[in-house]
Design a protein around this motif. Structure first.
Motif, PDB file in Angstrom:
ATOM      1  N   UNK A 119     -33.947 -18.823  26.770  1.00 17.29           N
ATOM      2  CA  UNK A 119     -34.355 -17.851  27.787  1.00 17.29           C
ATOM      3  C   UNK A 119     -33.245 -17.592  28.802  1.00 17.29           C
ATOM      4  N   UNK A 120     -32.159 -18.369  28.748  1.00 18.16           N
ATOM      5  CA  UNK A 120     -31.012 -18.092  29.601  1.00 18.16           C
ATOM      6  C   UNK A 120     -30.648 -19.175  30.594  1.00 18.16           C
ATOM      7  N   UNK A 121     -31.512 -20.157  30.802  1.00 18.02           N
ATOM      8  CA  UNK A 121     -31.221 -21.245  31.730  1.00 18.02           C
ATOM      9  C   UNK A 121     -30.376 -22.331  31.056  1.00 18.02           C
ATOM     10  N   UNK A 122     -29.679 -23.090  31.875  1.00 18.78           N
ATOM     11  CA  UNK A 122     -28.991 -24.287  31.400  1.00 18.78           C
ATOM     12  C   UNK A 122     -29.879 -25.485  31.711  1.00 18.78           C
ATOM     13  N   UNK A 123     -30.467 -26.132  30.696  1.00 20.18           N
ATOM     14  CA  UNK A 123     -31.378 -27.254  30.954  1.00 20.18           C
ATOM     15  C   UNK A 123     -30.627 -28.511  31.386  1.00 20.18           C
ATOM     16  N   UNK A 124     -31.241 -29.248  32.320  1.00 20.07           N
ATOM     17  CA  UNK A 124     -30.777 -30.574  32.719  1.00 20.07           C
ATOM     18  C   UNK A 124     -31.975 -31.513  32.592  1.00 20.07           C
ATOM     19  N   UNK A 125     -31.881 -32.488  31.714  1.00 22.48           N
ATOM     20  CA  UNK A 125     -32.979 -33.434  31.512  1.00 22.48           C
ATOM     21  C   UNK A 125     -32.917 -34.523  32.584  1.00 22.48           C
ATOM     22  N   UNK A 126     -34.058 -34.805  33.199  1.00 22.02           N
ATOM     23  CA  UNK A 126     -34.139 -35.889  34.180  1.00 22.02           C
ATOM     24  C   UNK A 126     -35.173 -36.906  33.705  1.00 22.02           C
ATOM     25  N   UNK A 156     -28.935 -36.164  24.664  1.00 25.69           N
ATOM     26  CA  UNK A 156     -27.711 -36.420  23.901  1.00 25.69           C
ATOM     27  C   UNK A 156     -27.712 -35.666  22.576  1.00 25.69           C
ATOM     28  N   UNK A 157     -28.871 -35.600  21.930  1.00 28.69           N
ATOM     29  CA  UNK A 157     -28.937 -34.910  20.634  1.00 28.69           C
ATOM     30  C   UNK A 157     -28.712 -33.414  20.785  1.00 28.69           C
ATOM     31  N   UNK A 158     -29.068 -32.861  21.954  1.00 28.59           N
ATOM     32  CA  UNK A 158     -28.915 -31.424  22.196  1.00 28.59           C
ATOM     33  C   UNK A 158     -27.624 -31.094  22.946  1.00 28.59           C
ATOM     34  N   UNK A 159     -26.874 -32.118  23.314  1.00 28.52           N
ATOM     35  CA  UNK A 159     -25.639 -31.894  24.055  1.00 28.52           C
ATOM     36  C   UNK A 159     -25.881 -31.424  25.475  1.00 28.52           C
ATOM     37  N   UNK A 160     -26.972 -31.904  26.093  1.00 28.66           N
ATOM     38  CA  UNK A 160     -27.342 -31.486  27.443  1.00 28.66           C
ATOM     39  C   UNK A 160     -27.000 -32.563  28.468  1.00 28.66           C
ATOM     40  N   UNK A 161     -26.776 -32.139  29.696  1.00 22.47           N
ATOM     41  CA  UNK A 161     -26.597 -33.075  30.806  1.00 22.47           C
ATOM     42  C   UNK A 161     -27.936 -33.749  31.102  1.00 22.47           C
ATOM     43  N   UNK A 162     -27.904 -35.043  31.391  1.00 17.44           N
ATOM     44  CA  UNK A 162     -29.115 -35.726  31.836  1.00 17.44           C
ATOM     45  C   UNK A 162     -28.807 -36.543  33.086  1.00 17.44           C
ATOM     46  N   UNK A 163     -29.826 -36.703  33.924  1.00 17.54           N
ATOM     47  CA  UNK A 163     -29.747 -37.536  35.119  1.00 17.54           C
ATOM     48  C   UNK A 163     -30.728 -38.681  34.928  1.00 17.54           C
ATOM     49  N   UNK A 164     -30.246 -39.907  34.974  1.00 15.98           N
ATOM     50  CA  UNK A 164     -31.124 -41.053  34.726  1.00 15.98           C
ATOM     51  C   UNK A 164     -31.771 -41.503  36.040  1.00 15.98           C
ATOM     52  N   UNK A 168     -31.995 -45.261  38.122  1.00 16.25           N
ATOM     53  CA  UNK A 168     -31.529 -45.283  39.511  1.00 16.25           C
ATOM     54  C   UNK A 168     -32.646 -45.672  40.462  1.00 16.25           C
ATOM     55  N   UNK A 169     -33.834 -45.109  40.260  1.00 17.72           N
ATOM     56  CA  UNK A 169     -34.956 -45.423  41.154  1.00 17.72           C
ATOM     57  C   UNK A 169     -35.480 -46.832  40.900  1.00 17.72           C
ATOM     58  N   UNK A 170     -35.452 -47.281  39.648  1.00 18.79           N
ATOM     59  CA  UNK A 170     -35.899 -48.640  39.327  1.00 18.79           C
ATOM     60  C   UNK A 170     -34.963 -49.664  39.963  1.00 18.79           C
ATOM     61  N   UNK A 171     -33.661 -49.412  39.880  1.00 21.35           N
ATOM     62  CA  UNK A 171     -32.684 -50.310  40.496  1.00 21.35           C
ATOM     63  C   UNK A 171     -32.894 -50.376  42.002  1.00 21.35           C
ATOM     64  N   UNK A 209     -27.122 -37.955  41.946  1.00 24.53           N
ATOM     65  CA  UNK A 209     -26.985 -38.035  40.495  1.00 24.53           C
ATOM     66  C   UNK A 209     -26.444 -36.726  39.929  1.00 24.53           C
ATOM     67  N   UNK A 210     -26.885 -35.614  40.506  1.00 24.12           N
ATOM     68  CA  UNK A 210     -26.453 -34.305  40.022  1.00 24.12           C
ATOM     69  C   UNK A 210     -24.961 -34.101  40.212  1.00 24.12           C
TER      70      UNK A 210
END
Length: 236
Positions: A119-126, A156-164, A168-171, A209-210
């Motif tokens: 649809x045109x957006x760049x997805x970022x998985x969080x 990783x399988x889609x080659x997308x950026x992810x923020x863990x 981070x919140x668990x730590x 993280x971003x």
């Protein structure tokens, strides 16, 4: 003389292109741990400056699939994705974990991320914000890790950026301990959702993280060295 004018015109072209590049926009897609009333979304958007938009489209109680059946938010996302240089953060897992195993969750997340991209957006998985449940003072009772790992695998399988955000919140809450972590409770013993202070702290966490993963956003994030340091040290 003519050659000189041509050279000057050519030299100026990159500057014109750079000036014409649209500012990035961000839409936030997710569940109640992102949405405006009890999630990190408002804190994150308040930490931004100069973006084309920062719009929270998260809906309480939703899974990857059920969010797509929210016509107001879904249609708003599709419209936003028609604007060049728009990024869509996607964070689910809390409600998916109650209904689906990780394989189904991963398949749903994969299909949705692909859809958003077409649809045109760049997805970022969080990955999911950690729940503030504890076995003992500094030992969280974490059941979301498999879903966080699945989200990372999808990215990783889609080659997308992810923020863990999950790790981070668990730590962070592990360092804080149960008593201080409960100060983020939305109300009473609600260890999942965030009060106003929690929105600010975890919104800052997402912002940090971003820019760690996508430095292009650094100029669009208002720095807060004090809070960033507190989160790194496990203090309030």
């Amino acid at each position: 003389m003519f050659a000189s004018l041509v050279s000057l015109a050519v030299a100026a072209l990159p500057l014109v292109s750079a000036a014409a590049a649209p500012k990035p926009g961000i839409i936030l897609i997710g569940d109640s741990t992102v949405e405006q009333n009890a999630g990190w979304g408002p804190g994150f958007c308040n930490d931004t400056v100069g973006l084309a938009t920062c719009t929270d489209l998260a809906v309480s109680g939703t899974t990857v699939i059920s969010w797509q059946h929210q016509p107001t938010q879904y249609n708003a996302a599709l419209k936003a994705c028609t604007v060049p240089n728009t990024f869509a953060t996607i964070q689910f897992g809390h409600n998916d974990q109650k209904i689906y195993n990780t394989s189904v969750y991963g398949a749903d997340l994969t299909a949705f991320a692909k859809l958003i991209k077409t649809k045109g957006c760049t997805p970022i998985i969080i990955t999911s914000l950690a729940r503030r449940n504890f076995v003992s003072a500094h030992v969280p009772d974490d059941i979301l890790e498999p879903y966080a790992l699945e989200a990372i695998s999808v990215a990783e399988s889609l080659g997308l950026t992810y923020l863990d955000l999950h790790q981070a919140s668990l730590t962070y809450i592990t360092k804080l301990g149960s008593t201080l972590s409960y100060e983020f409770n939305y109300q009473g013993t609600d260890h999942t959702h965030l009060d106003t202070m929690g929105q600010v702290y975890f919104g800052r966490m997402v912002a940090d993280l971003l820019i760690a993963k996508l430095p292009m956003f650094k100029s669009f994030i208002v720095p807060n060295a004090t809070m960033t340091k507190a989160e790194a040290n496990g203090t309030l």
